[in-house]
Design a protein around this motif. Structure first.
Motif, short mmCIF file in Angstrom:
data_model
loop_
_atom_site.label_atom_id
_atom_site.label_comp_id
_atom_site.label_asym_id
_atom_site.label_seq_id
_atom_site.Cartn_x
_atom_site.Cartn_y
_atom_site.Cartn_z
N HIS A 122 47.39 27.01 48.14
CA HIS A 122 45.96 27.36 48.02
C HIS A 122 45.46 27.33 46.59
O HIS A 122 44.26 27.50 46.36
CB HIS A 122 45.73 28.76 48.60
N GLU A 123 46.35 27.09 45.65
CA GLU A 123 46.00 27.19 44.22
C GLU A 123 44.90 26.20 43.83
O GLU A 123 45.01 24.99 44.07
CB GLU A 123 47.25 26.95 43.36
N GLY A 124 43.84 26.72 43.24
CA GLY A 124 42.77 25.88 42.70
C GLY A 124 41.83 25.30 43.72
O GLY A 124 40.89 24.59 43.36
N LEU A 125 42.04 25.59 45.00
CA LEU A 125 41.23 24.96 46.04
C LEU A 125 39.98 25.77 46.39
O LEU A 125 39.08 25.26 47.06
CB LEU A 125 42.07 24.76 47.31
N LEU A 126 39.94 27.03 45.98
CA LEU A 126 38.80 27.92 46.28
C LEU A 126 38.53 27.99 47.78
O LEU A 126 37.38 28.06 48.21
CB LEU A 126 37.54 27.43 45.53
N GLY A 127 39.60 27.99 48.56
CA GLY A 127 39.42 28.01 50.01
C GLY A 127 40.03 29.22 50.68
O GLY A 127 40.28 29.20 51.89
N GLY A 128 40.28 30.27 49.91
CA GLY A 128 40.91 31.44 50.49
C GLY A 128 42.42 31.25 50.59
O GLY A 128 42.99 30.30 50.07
N PHE A 129 43.08 32.18 51.28
CA PHE A 129 44.54 32.16 51.36
C PHE A 129 44.99 32.96 52.57
O PHE A 129 44.23 33.72 53.15
CB PHE A 129 45.14 32.76 50.08
N LYS A 130 46.26 32.77 52.92
CA LYS A 130 46.87 33.57 53.98
C LYS A 130 47.61 34.73 53.33
O LYS A 130 48.41 34.53 52.41
CB LYS A 130 47.82 32.71 54.81
N VAL A 131 47.36 35.93 53.82
CA VAL A 131 47.93 37.11 53.18
C VAL A 131 49.35 37.40 53.64
O VAL A 131 50.11 38.09 52.95
CB VAL A 131 47.02 38.34 53.40
N LEU A 140 34.74 37.66 46.86
CA LEU A 140 35.00 39.09 46.76
C LEU A 140 35.74 39.61 47.98
O LEU A 140 36.54 40.55 47.89
CB LEU A 140 33.68 39.85 46.58
N GLU A 141 35.51 38.99 49.12
CA GLU A 141 36.24 39.38 50.33
C GLU A 141 37.74 39.14 50.16
O GLU A 141 38.56 39.96 50.60
CB GLU A 141 35.72 38.60 51.54
N ASP A 142 38.11 38.04 49.49
CA ASP A 142 39.53 37.79 49.21
C ASP A 142 40.12 38.93 48.37
O ASP A 142 41.23 39.40 48.63
CB ASP A 142 39.70 36.47 48.46
N ILE A 143 39.38 39.35 47.36
CA ILE A 143 39.85 40.45 46.52
C ILE A 143 39.93 41.74 47.32
O ILE A 143 40.87 42.53 47.16
CB ILE A 143 38.93 40.63 45.30
N GLY A 195 32.28 30.25 38.75
CA GLY A 195 31.21 31.19 39.03
C GLY A 195 31.07 31.60 40.48
O GLY A 195 30.07 32.21 40.85
N THR A 196 32.10 31.33 41.30
CA THR A 196 32.00 31.78 42.70
C THR A 196 32.26 33.29 42.80
O THR A 196 31.88 33.91 43.79
CB THR A 196 33.00 31.03 43.61
N ILE A 197 32.92 33.85 41.79
CA ILE A 197 33.06 35.31 41.65
C ILE A 197 32.74 35.64 40.19
O ILE A 197 33.16 34.92 39.28
CB ILE A 197 34.50 35.79 41.94
N THR A 198 32.01 36.72 39.98
CA THR A 198 31.83 37.18 38.60
C THR A 198 32.90 38.23 38.30
O THR A 198 33.30 39.00 39.18
CB THR A 198 30.44 37.80 38.35
N PHE A 199 33.34 38.23 37.06
CA PHE A 199 34.37 39.18 36.65
C PHE A 199 33.92 40.62 36.85
O PHE A 199 34.68 41.47 37.30
CB PHE A 199 34.73 38.92 35.17
N LEU A 240 35.71 43.58 39.09
CA LEU A 240 36.21 44.81 38.48
C LEU A 240 35.97 46.04 39.35
O LEU A 240 36.66 47.05 39.20
CB LEU A 240 35.56 45.04 37.11
N ILE A 241 35.03 45.96 40.26
CA ILE A 241 34.78 47.08 41.17
C ILE A 241 36.06 47.44 41.92
O ILE A 241 36.39 48.61 42.12
CB ILE A 241 33.65 46.74 42.16
N TYR A 242 36.81 46.41 42.32
CA TYR A 242 38.04 46.65 43.08
C TYR A 242 39.14 47.19 42.18
O TYR A 242 40.00 47.96 42.64
CB TYR A 242 38.48 45.36 43.78
#
Length: 240
Positions: A170-179, A202-205, A225-229, A233-235
């Motif tokens: 999933h690295e670099g693909l910006l497509g989510g991942f399997k947990v 943010l859902e991934d985080i 820019g699909t997530i802002t730092f 940080l909220i998480y």
């Protein structure tokens, strides 16, 4: 759970690759030192610095890493191209807070014990990079016959202080991942595990924050820019 920005260096520049493959550079920033300083100024508590050139055996970027260490006060975990004990000694003595061992540790686990004994387990991270459920080495170019949970136990027994688990699929693909692969590793070891690979929302985080992951490394999602730092940080604040 720490939010850890990635600063990947290739040919003296900050880049982001797709699944670690040369020639797939999506982000190219001219000055990795300035990038690292910006993450520090924005509140990063840990920086993830990788010498991609070293990992791919194309020639290293140690002078850039040295400058980052000199100018940035945020703790740095650094990997890429650490192929010998001497390489590891140099980085740890130079001021890198934690080194990330991949190929060296997997091919010769006794080096983990040796370095942990000299510098302390807390400064030794072992990278378990998984592709098609098998751990890969040499810049993700060679598969081993082992799976991450098995190797994780071995590395912990040899004195690794923590594990960096990268899901290369999933690295670099910006497509989510399997947990599930992460959960299997977390269940197998008692040392901290940092996750990397495919985090794009943010859902991934949020999903990761509900596990026992110690931290998450994020690269492409921040740079594109699909997530802002600041949102991420909220998480971190909710967990630490």
């Amino acid at each position: 759970m720490f939010i850890i920005p990635a600063v990947d260096i290739k040919n003296g520049k900050c880049v982001q690759l797709v699944q670690g493959k040369p020639g797939t550079e999506q982000i190219i920033l001219d000055n990795p030192v300035e990038v690292a300083l910006e993450w520090e100024n924005r509140g990063a508590k840990i920086l993830h610095v990788i010498d991609l050139g070293g990992a791919l055996e194309e020639g290293g970027n140690l002078s850039v890493v040295e400058e980052i260490v000199r100018k940035v006060s945020t703790p740095i975990q650094m990997g890429g191209g650490i192929r010998t004990i001497d390489d590891a000694n140099y980085l740890l003595n130079m001021g890198v807070d934690k080194i990330i061992l991949g190929t060296l540790a997997i091919e010769n686990p006794s080096t983990v014990k040796e370095l942990a004994s000299e510098f302390g387990s807390e400064r030794i991270i072992v990278a378990l990079d998984s592709k098609d459920s098998q751990v890969v080495v040499r810049g993700w170019t060679e598969k081993t016959a082992q799976k991450a949970p098995v190797l994780g136990k071995i590395m912990a027994e040899h004195g690794a202080g923590s594990i960096l688990f990268t899901n290369v699929d999933h690295e670099g693909l910006l497509g989510g991942f399997k947990v599930n692969p992460l959960l299997e590793l977390l269940n197998a070891v008692d040392i901290p595990v940092i996750y990397s690979g495919g985090v794009s929302t943010l859902e991934d985080i949020s999903v990761l924050s509900k596990t026992d992951a110690y931290g998450v490394v994020i690269g492409s999602a921040f740079y594109k820019g699909t997530i802002t730092f600041e949102d991420a940080l909220i998480y971190e604040k909710n967990r630490n």
